[in-house]
Design a protein around this motif. Sequence first.
Motif, PDB file in Angstrom:
ATOM      1  N   VAL A  28      12.668  -8.299 -23.263  1.00 12.14           N
ATOM      2  CA  VAL A  28      12.010  -7.934 -22.098  1.00 12.14           C
ATOM      3  C   VAL A  28      12.438  -6.584 -21.250  1.00 12.14           C
ATOM      4  N   GLU A  29      11.493  -6.288 -20.308  1.00 14.97           N
ATOM      5  CA  GLU A  29      12.014  -5.207 -19.444  1.00 14.97           C
ATOM      6  C   GLU A  29      11.681  -5.786 -18.063  1.00 14.97           C
ATOM      7  N   ILE A  30      12.543  -5.868 -17.054  1.00 11.37           N
ATOM      8  CA  ILE A  30      12.395  -6.794 -16.044  1.00 11.37           C
ATOM      9  C   ILE A  30      12.355  -5.918 -14.765  1.00 11.37           C
ATOM     10  N   ASP A  31      11.363  -5.838 -13.848  1.00 11.12           N
ATOM     11  CA  ASP A  31      11.418  -5.160 -12.429  1.00 11.12           C
ATOM     12  C   ASP A  31      11.363  -6.057 -11.507  1.00 11.12           C
ATOM     13  N   VAL A  32      12.147  -5.871 -10.440  1.00 11.90           N
ATOM     14  CA  VAL A  32      12.337  -6.931  -9.432  1.00 11.90           C
ATOM     15  C   VAL A  32      11.659  -6.278  -8.039  1.00 11.90           C
ATOM     16  N   PHE A  33      10.941  -7.036  -7.336  1.00 15.90           N
ATOM     17  CA  PHE A  33      10.492  -6.454  -6.286  1.00 15.90           C
ATOM     18  C   PHE A  33      10.834  -7.362  -5.234  1.00 15.90           C
ATOM     19  N   THR A  34      11.393  -6.617  -3.983  1.00 17.66           N
ATOM     20  CA  THR A  34      11.834  -7.337  -2.761  1.00 17.66           C
ATOM     21  C   THR A  34      10.998  -7.708  -1.680  1.00 17.66           C
ATOM     22  N   ASP A  35       9.767  -6.841  -1.576  1.00 10.76           N
ATOM     23  CA  ASP A  35       8.933  -6.999  -0.724  1.00 10.76           C
ATOM     24  C   ASP A  35       7.551  -7.655  -1.061  1.00 10.76           C
ATOM     25  N   THR A  36       6.893  -8.016   0.081  1.00 16.47           N
ATOM     26  CA  THR A  36       5.534  -8.675  -0.501  1.00 16.47           C
ATOM     27  C   THR A  36       4.375  -7.600   0.073  1.00 16.47           C
ATOM     28  N   LEU A  37       3.638  -7.282  -0.787  1.00 19.52           N
ATOM     29  CA  LEU A  37       2.233  -6.520  -0.453  1.00 19.52           C
ATOM     30  C   LEU A  37       1.062  -7.564  -0.197  1.00 19.52           C
ATOM     31  N   SER A  38       0.615  -7.156   0.819  1.00 21.98           N
ATOM     32  CA  SER A  38      -0.708  -7.938   1.258  1.00 21.98           C
ATOM     33  C   SER A  38      -2.018  -7.396   0.788  1.00 21.98           C
ATOM     34  N   ASP A  39      -1.946  -6.029   0.717  1.00 18.87           N
ATOM     35  CA  ASP A  39      -3.169  -5.287   0.349  1.00 18.87           C
ATOM     36  C   ASP A  39      -3.391  -5.224  -0.996  1.00 18.87           C
ATOM     37  N   GLU A  40      -4.599  -5.716  -1.336  1.00 14.12           N
ATOM     38  CA  GLU A  40      -4.851  -6.041  -2.936  1.00 14.12           C
ATOM     39  C   GLU A  40      -4.878  -4.601  -3.681  1.00 14.12           C
ATOM     40  N   ASN A  41      -5.446  -3.698  -3.286  1.00 14.47           N
ATOM     41  CA  ASN A  41      -5.403  -2.515  -3.876  1.00 14.47           C
ATOM     42  C   ASN A  41      -3.862  -1.838  -4.184  1.00 14.47           C
ATOM     43  N   SER A  42      -3.143  -2.194  -3.448  1.00 13.86           N
ATOM     44  CA  SER A  42      -1.888  -1.630  -3.622  1.00 13.86           C
ATOM     45  C   SER A  42      -1.155  -2.714  -4.496  1.00 13.86           C
ATOM     46  N   LEU A  43      -1.230  -4.040  -4.338  1.00 10.73           N
ATOM     47  CA  LEU A  43      -0.585  -4.860  -5.266  1.00 10.73           C
ATOM     48  C   LEU A  43      -1.154  -4.932  -6.717  1.00 10.73           C
ATOM     49  N   ALA A  44      -2.770  -4.645  -6.872  1.00  7.13           N
ATOM     50  CA  ALA A  44      -3.162  -4.381  -8.188  1.00  7.13           C
ATOM     51  C   ALA A  44      -2.324  -3.258  -8.890  1.00  7.13           C
ATOM     52  N   LYS A  45      -2.312  -2.198  -8.276  1.00 12.91           N
ATOM     53  CA  LYS A  45      -1.774  -0.940  -8.709  1.00 12.91           C
ATOM     54  C   LYS A  45      -0.311  -1.303  -9.163  1.00 12.91           C
ATOM     55  N   ARG A  46       0.514  -2.044  -8.313  1.00 14.01           N
ATOM     56  CA  ARG A  46       1.891  -2.410  -8.654  1.00 14.01           C
ATOM     57  C   ARG A  46       2.028  -3.413  -9.837  1.00 14.01           C
ATOM     58  N   LEU A  47       1.031  -4.061 -10.012  1.00 11.22           N
ATOM     59  CA  LEU A  47       1.310  -5.261 -11.085  1.00 11.22           C
ATOM     60  C   LEU A  47       0.411  -4.849 -12.318  1.00 11.22           C
TER      61      LEU A  47
END
Length: 320
Positions: A28-47
């Motif tokens: 596996v290759e793991i990325d860790v995110f420490t912030d919470t995104l509430s905007d769905e567009n930004s979240l979808a792009k990240r994930l």
Amino acid sequence: MVVRIAILDDYQEVALTTADWSSIASQVEIDVFTDTLSDENSLAKRLEPYEIICAMRERTKFLPSLLDRLPNLRLIATTGRVNRGIDADYAKKKGILVSGTGNGGNATVEHIWTLIMSVARSIVVEHLNIRIGNPRWQTVVPMGLAGSTLGLIGVGRLGSATAKIAKVFGMRVIGWSPNLTPERAEAQGVEYIASKRELLGQSDIVSLHLVLSESTTKIINAADLNSMKTSAFLINTSRGPLIDEQSLVKALKNKEIAGAGLDVYEQEPLSLDHPLRFLDNVTLSPHNGYVNQSNYKVFWTDTVENIRGYLEGKPCSLLE
């Protein structure tokens, strides 16, 4: 082919150190995110790139609209046995597995009583007085728990555990919920109260222990707050939307109740300019009622095992 994993909302940066990930590290290759995104567009792009997403409780919501925008997603590995922030039925329809973990210890019950004791004894107020050099050595007369009344709105697993501890302090414990019966209350050693308003009017401390649903959203509203004693405290470690937050802020500002101890909020993380941050009669914690070392160890150890099972074609601990 290396599988990409996203670990979300790791506020304390402990996911990779609390458990041993070596058994899957080469795959596996793991990325860790420490912030919470509430905007769905930004979240979808990240994930969008990830096949596996590790969700810490309900910090990030996985609704159908988001799941539709994650074509590579095959497994959501959430912590805990239940995550109402994930539409598990819709995920299943899309062929996305959802796994859960066990829990470790009684962190939430401990936190409930941490908040109750903090507000009753004005711990934060006096702590700040000492820290800022207030020349008045004592400024508040704490509430005595013995002989006072604890009102439980919800007498399930956490409510009944809270009641047992209250009895140790010599408190009267009363309970109400939309589905509570006199028989169930008696079985938990709690005095049954027939109406919410009656419970609110009798209680010195009110603690919420309900599941958030359409019927329980804003179950504590402006009129309910007005029914409480001006000397009473409100505790919420369940879910923020159980309380009409705007009405609570108003009640606290106007000293309609003595204060509140809150671990959960309508929107999390709490915005930096939120009025709750600036009130002197509220004790706040950042939704860490379930957080402690033993819980995290179980959460992340089980998460690694769930991912390993998926990688081996033997998915385990799937949520229904």
